[in-house]
Design an enzyme around this catalytic site. Structure first.
Site, short mmCIF file in Angstrom:
data_model
loop_
_atom_site.label_atom_id
_atom_site.label_comp_id
_atom_site.label_asym_id
_atom_site.label_seq_id
_atom_site.Cartn_x
_atom_site.Cartn_y
_atom_site.Cartn_z
N SER A 147 0.87 -1.18 0.00
CA SER A 147 0.00 0.00 0.00
C SER A 147 0.90 1.23 0.00
O SER A 147 2.08 1.14 0.39
CB SER A 147 -0.86 0.01 1.27
OG SER A 147 -1.38 1.29 1.52
N TYR A 160 -2.32 -1.11 10.43
CA TYR A 160 -2.28 -1.28 8.97
C TYR A 160 -0.96 -0.74 8.41
O TYR A 160 -0.27 -1.42 7.63
CB TYR A 160 -3.47 -0.54 8.34
CG TYR A 160 -3.61 -0.72 6.85
CD1 TYR A 160 -4.25 -1.84 6.32
CD2 TYR A 160 -3.11 0.24 5.96
CE1 TYR A 160 -4.39 -2.01 4.94
CE2 TYR A 160 -3.25 0.08 4.59
CZ TYR A 160 -3.90 -1.03 4.09
OH TYR A 160 -4.03 -1.19 2.72
P1 NAD Z 1 -11.20 -6.16 -0.31
O1 NAD Z 1 -11.75 -5.99 1.05
O2 NAD Z 1 -12.15 -6.25 -1.46
O3 NAD Z 1 -10.26 -7.44 -0.39
C1 NAD Z 1 -9.65 -8.07 0.68
C2 NAD Z 1 -9.91 -9.57 0.55
O4 NAD Z 1 -9.14 -10.27 1.54
C3 NAD Z 1 -11.39 -9.94 0.79
O5 NAD Z 1 -11.85 -10.75 -0.27
C4 NAD Z 1 -11.35 -10.71 2.10
O6 NAD Z 1 -12.34 -11.73 2.17
C5 NAD Z 1 -9.95 -11.30 2.05
N1 NAD Z 1 -9.47 -11.71 3.37
C6 NAD Z 1 -9.54 -11.03 4.54
N2 NAD Z 1 -9.02 -11.76 5.54
C7 NAD Z 1 -8.58 -12.92 4.98
C8 NAD Z 1 -7.96 -14.10 5.49
N3 NAD Z 1 -7.64 -14.21 6.79
N4 NAD Z 1 -7.68 -15.10 4.63
C9 NAD Z 1 -7.98 -15.00 3.31
N5 NAD Z 1 -8.56 -13.91 2.77
C10 NAD Z 1 -8.86 -12.89 3.61
O7 NAD Z 1 -10.21 -4.94 -0.53
P2 NAD Z 1 -9.06 -4.72 -1.62
O8 NAD Z 1 -8.92 -3.26 -1.79
O9 NAD Z 1 -9.26 -5.55 -2.81
O10 NAD Z 1 -7.77 -5.21 -0.80
C11 NAD Z 1 -6.82 -6.11 -1.34
C12 NAD Z 1 -5.42 -5.72 -0.86
O11 NAD Z 1 -5.08 -4.46 -1.41
C13 NAD Z 1 -5.27 -5.58 0.65
O12 NAD Z 1 -4.03 -6.14 1.06
C14 NAD Z 1 -5.26 -4.09 0.87
O13 NAD Z 1 -4.56 -3.69 2.02
C15 NAD Z 1 -4.55 -3.64 -0.41
N6 NAD Z 1 -4.75 -2.22 -0.74
C16 NAD Z 1 -5.97 -1.77 -1.14
C17 NAD Z 1 -6.12 -0.41 -1.44
C18 NAD Z 1 -7.42 0.18 -1.90
O14 NAD Z 1 -7.56 1.41 -1.92
N7 NAD Z 1 -8.42 -0.63 -2.26
C19 NAD Z 1 -5.02 0.45 -1.34
C20 NAD Z 1 -3.79 -0.06 -0.94
C21 NAD Z 1 -3.67 -1.40 -0.65
#
Ligand code: NAD
Length: 263
Positions: A147, A160
């Site tokens: 991130s 986080y």
């Molecule tokens: P999201 O909430 O759609 O995806 C996260 C996924 O992780 C979900 O499907 C959830 O069920 C799964 N998950 C949670 N705990 C888990 C576990 N213990 N075992 C297996 N799966 C698990 O959100 P996203 O934005 O797609 O996030 C994906 C990644 O991207 C994350 O690591 C997040 O920190 C990172 N990220 C997202 C953003 C953003 O703005 N969307 C920005 C920076 C980083």
């Protein structure tokens, strides 16, 4: 399109939603074999729908339920990928969570949950993929979803930010350690992207505008823009790239407060 991704087997954790789902569909469009890890029983229908979409794209996919914090689940995930598709080539450690709490009120339960999912979970994914790559002499590729908060401090999200800062040095250390085996390990640092993790925040127009104001390019990123970075990192076009954090953030890390000659 990256022709060399055709027929490769790719595991993506947390791929029922958001960035993981976008990666699954992007790698499917590259004709890779997709292994969708998902966490909750209620996500089964979504996973079936993604598998149907992948088949329409002319690729193959399976869904494997598992918790990234549990070693045995991730070991079973790798085994299932290999027994279904014959091998593993790319591991995308994507699953992650966040919650907002002032740091002086943060419970150990919340701290441990975020660290164990985001940092320990990604380490387990790295370790299991590495064990498989080393044993089978495969020059595989690992991508960790970090991130912009591996760089930008984030009040109320200390757990986080700490997890993402940890991913940065974990990625660099593993990249250095396994470079002689030609196993490449990189991270992606997305800025603010339109996915379920931000759903609540972006429902509030004031909060959404507050985020957009931090993005020099002036818009919230699309999941496909992150999946494109993952496809490039996994492809042979990035064959000399390891230990990198690829920032895809519309300029969020460029000190937007200094835009237009300010400062
Ligand atoms: P999201 O909430 O759609 O995806 C996260 C996924 O992780 C979900 O499907 C959830 O069920 C799964 N998950 C949670 N705990 C888990 C576990 N213990 N075992 C297996 N799966 C698990 O959100 P996203 O934005 O797609 O996030 C994906 C990644 O991207 C994350 O690591 C997040 O920190 C990172 N990220 C997202 C953003 C953003 O703005 N969307 C920005 C920076 C980083």
């Amino acid at each position: 399109m990256y022709k060399d991704l055709q027929g490769k087997t790719v595991i993506i954790t947390g791929a029922a939603t958001g960035l993981g789902k976008a990666c699954a569909l992007r790698f499917a469009s590259e004709k890779a074999n997709i292994v969708i890890n998902y966490y909750e029983e209620k996500q089964e229908k979504d996973v079936h729908d993604i598998i149907d979409e992948i088949k329409d794209l002319g690729a193959e996919a399976i869904g494997v339920r598992g918790d990234v914090t549990q070693e045995e689940d991730i070991r079973a995930l790798v085994e299932e990928a290999v027994s279904t598709f014959g091998k593993l080539d790319v591991m995308i450690n994507n699953a992650g969570i966040e919650n907002e709490v002032p740091s002086h009120e943060l419970s150990m339960e919340d701290w441990n949950k975020v660290i164990s999912t985001n940092l320990t979970g990604q380490f387990i994914g790295c370790r299991e993929a590495l064990a498989y790559f080393v044993k089978n002499q495969i020059q595989g590729c690992i991508i960790n979803m970090s991130s912009v908060h591996e760089i930008i401090p984030w009040p109320h999200f200390v757990h986080y930010a700490a997890s993402k800062g940890g991913i940065k040095l974990m990625t660099q250390t593993l990249a250095l350690e396994y470079a002689p085996k030609r196993i490449r390990i990189n991270s992606i640092a997305p800025g603010a992207i339109n996915t379920p993790i931000n759903e609540e925040k972006f429902k509030d127009p004031k909060k959404k505008k507050g985020v957009i104001d931090l993005i020099p390019m002036g818009y919230i990123g699309k999941p496909e823009e992150i999946a494109a970075a993952a496809a490039w990192l996994a492809s042979s076009e990035a064959s000399y790239v390891t230990g990198l954090t690829l920032i895809a953030d519309g300029g969020m890390t460029l000190y937007p407060g200094f835009q237009a000659g300010k400062g």
